[in-house]
Design an enzyme around this catalytic site. Structure first.
Site, short mmCIF file in Angstrom:
data_model
loop_
_atom_site.label_atom_id
_atom_site.label_comp_id
_atom_site.label_asym_id
_atom_site.label_seq_id
_atom_site.Cartn_x
_atom_site.Cartn_y
_atom_site.Cartn_z
N ARG A 155 0.86 -1.19 0.00
CA ARG A 155 0.00 0.00 0.00
C ARG A 155 0.89 1.23 0.00
NH1 ARG A 155 -3.56 -2.51 -1.79
NH2 ARG A 155 -5.62 -2.89 -0.94
N HIS A 173 -1.34 -0.24 -9.91
CA HIS A 173 -2.09 -1.12 -9.00
C HIS A 173 -2.58 -2.38 -9.72
CE1 HIS A 173 -4.52 -1.18 -5.00
NE2 HIS A 173 -4.26 -2.42 -5.41
N1 LIG Z 1 -1.03 -4.28 -5.24
C1 LIG Z 1 -1.95 -5.22 -5.29
O1 LIG Z 1 -2.43 -5.55 -6.38
C2 LIG Z 1 -2.38 -5.89 -4.03
C3 LIG Z 1 -3.22 -7.02 -4.12
C4 LIG Z 1 -3.59 -7.66 -2.95
C5 LIG Z 1 -3.14 -7.21 -1.72
N2 LIG Z 1 -2.33 -6.12 -1.67
C6 LIG Z 1 -1.83 -5.63 -0.37
O2 LIG Z 1 -1.07 -6.65 0.26
C7 LIG Z 1 -1.34 -6.58 1.66
C8 LIG Z 1 -0.95 -7.88 2.34
O3 LIG Z 1 -1.88 -8.89 1.98
P1 LIG Z 1 -1.92 -10.29 2.76
O4 LIG Z 1 -3.08 -11.05 2.23
O5 LIG Z 1 -0.58 -10.94 2.73
O6 LIG Z 1 -2.20 -9.76 4.24
P2 LIG Z 1 -2.13 -10.58 5.61
O7 LIG Z 1 -2.26 -12.05 5.36
O8 LIG Z 1 -3.10 -9.93 6.54
O9 LIG Z 1 -0.63 -10.34 6.12
C9 LIG Z 1 -0.20 -9.12 6.63
C10 LIG Z 1 1.20 -9.29 7.17
O10 LIG Z 1 1.66 -8.01 7.61
C11 LIG Z 1 2.13 -8.15 8.96
N3 LIG Z 1 1.93 -6.92 9.72
C12 LIG Z 1 0.76 -6.27 9.97
N4 LIG Z 1 0.97 -5.20 10.75
C13 LIG Z 1 2.30 -5.18 11.02
C14 LIG Z 1 3.14 -4.33 11.80
N5 LIG Z 1 2.66 -3.27 12.46
N6 LIG Z 1 4.46 -4.63 11.85
C15 LIG Z 1 4.99 -5.71 11.22
N7 LIG Z 1 4.23 -6.55 10.45
C16 LIG Z 1 2.92 -6.28 10.37
C17 LIG Z 1 1.33 -9.27 9.54
O11 LIG Z 1 1.97 -9.77 10.69
P3 LIG Z 1 1.40 -11.01 11.50
O12 LIG Z 1 1.69 -12.22 10.61
O13 LIG Z 1 2.20 -11.03 12.73
O14 LIG Z 1 -0.06 -10.78 11.69
C18 LIG Z 1 1.28 -10.24 8.35
O15 LIG Z 1 2.45 -11.02 8.31
C19 LIG Z 1 -2.83 -6.25 1.71
O16 LIG Z 1 -3.19 -5.69 2.96
C20 LIG Z 1 -2.95 -5.25 0.60
O17 LIG Z 1 -2.71 -3.96 1.13
C21 LIG Z 1 -1.95 -5.45 -2.79
#
Ligand SMILES: NC(=O)c1ccc[n+]([C@@H]2O[C@H](COP(=O)([O-])OP(=O)(O)OC[C@H]3O[C@@H](n4cnc5c(N)ncnc54)[C@H](OP(=O)(O)O)[C@@H]3O)[C@@H](O)[C@H]2O)c1
Length: 309
Positions: free
Chosen positions: A224, A272
């Protein structure tokens, strides 16, 4: 009786998801009336994307869950009218796309493909190191970060991962917390940011943390826009502290035409497109949660409202 499932996912998504959702419902034996419009008090579940006009969930008094088609939920998680459980999207198709985007751009920087393309007028040998000599940091080890970390490790890169809570992933050196961030960044020649946008992750890459990187490191941000302090990144690029950046997400999207990222020679802007939810695989995820709701089982991918992801 069939549940009423309101598709509140903005223009275009009804056409994209209608047939895959109906197919997934039939495959799972879940009875549901999939509708584009309904009296709010008759709706049992909402399939949601932030592009939908629906912002006030108060009238949906019977609704038992909101199922997001997006992985990132920052545009809905703080909505005070949303009191129902919220599930985010974890879609195998989306994950595949993200792995391809991240490994593609990591290999581009690793192999120096920009330099190769820029030296097509002369014989200018420069052999890249092996992947095992180039540490990569994965900030975020969730559904997407862990998959990308695994793929990069499979290519031979030493992968350092960082998350909020401790993790144990095969082949990944896992760290967490603020000390962990310094350990990870201070070794990383390529940094991938796959954190959610929450108050705790805003400006994770800022003037101080960018300064921890080895000089000339590359950044790939498909997470993001708010994860990066844009002014600090531009300054680090100009100073050579950061060698290059591929950015897919921005604080304002579409990225305004006059934003310095567009013209910066070390920045690649992608609009994006890193990973999109794929209707056939995502429909199965939505329907599995509808089945769980019907059968009284715990929901998958439930958002922690306090943590914001
Ligand atoms: N560009 C695109 O096309 C696209 C598409 C899809 C998603 N995204 C982005 O990718 C992001 C991640 O997706 P996901 O499905 O992998 O999310 P997720 O499964 O919720 O994983 C989020 C990760 O971030 C970590 N995290 C959260 N807050 C943190 C903090 N304060 N300090 C350190 N680590 C932290 C979490 O830690 P824990 O494991 O300890 O909970 C987890 O490992 C989405 O939220 C979205 O913004 C982008």
């Amino acid at each position: 009786m069939a549940a009423t499932v309101l598709m509140a996912a903005g223009p275009g998504n009804w056409e994209r998801y209608n047939a895959p959702l109906r197919a997934a419902l039939a495959e799972a034996g879940v009875a549901a009336d999939l509708v584009q419009e309904a009296a709010p008090e008759t709706v049992d579940y909402i399939v949601y994307a932030p592009s939908a006009p629906l912002q006030d969930f108060t009238p949906y008094s019977r609704c038992k869950a909101v199922l997001s088609l997006w992985a990132g939920v920052e545009r809905i998680v703080g909505n005070p009218t949303l009191t129902q459980p919220l599930c985010r999207m974890v879609d195998p198709g989306l994950t595949e796309g993200m792995v391809e985007y991240v490994t593609g751009h990591a290999l581009r920087y690793h192999l120096g493909l920009d330099r190769v393309l820029a030296t097509q007028d002369r014989w200018a040998p420069a052999v890249p190191p092996l992947a095992r000599e180039r540490p990569v940091a994965l900030l975020g080890l969730g559904a997407l970060g862990a998959a990308c970390a695994g793929a990069l490790a499979g290519l031979g890169f030493p992968v350092l991962g960082w998350s909020r809570t401790p993790k144990d992933l095969p082949g990944i050196e896992c760290h967490h917390g603020q000390d962990g961030l310094k350990t990870v960044l201070s070794q990383a020649q390529i940094v991938v940011t796959l954190l959610p946008a929450t108050p705790g992750t805003e400006n994770t890459l800022n003037a101080e943390t960018l300064g921890w990187l080895p000089r000339g490191a590359a950044i790939i941000n498909p997470g993001r826009g708010a994860l990066i302090d844009d002014a600090a990144l531009l300054a680090a690029l100009d100073a050579g502290q950061v060698g290059a950046a591929t950015l897919d997400v921005f604080r304002v999207e579409p990225l305004p035409r006059d934003h310095p990222y567009w013209a910066h020679p070390k920045v690649t802007v992608t609009p994006h497109i890193a990973a999109e939810t794929r209707p056939v695989t995502a429909a199965r995820v939505v329907v599995e949660n509808l089945r769980r709701l019907r059968d009284g089982e715990p929901l998958l991918h439930l958002v922690d409202r306090a943590e914001g992801y």
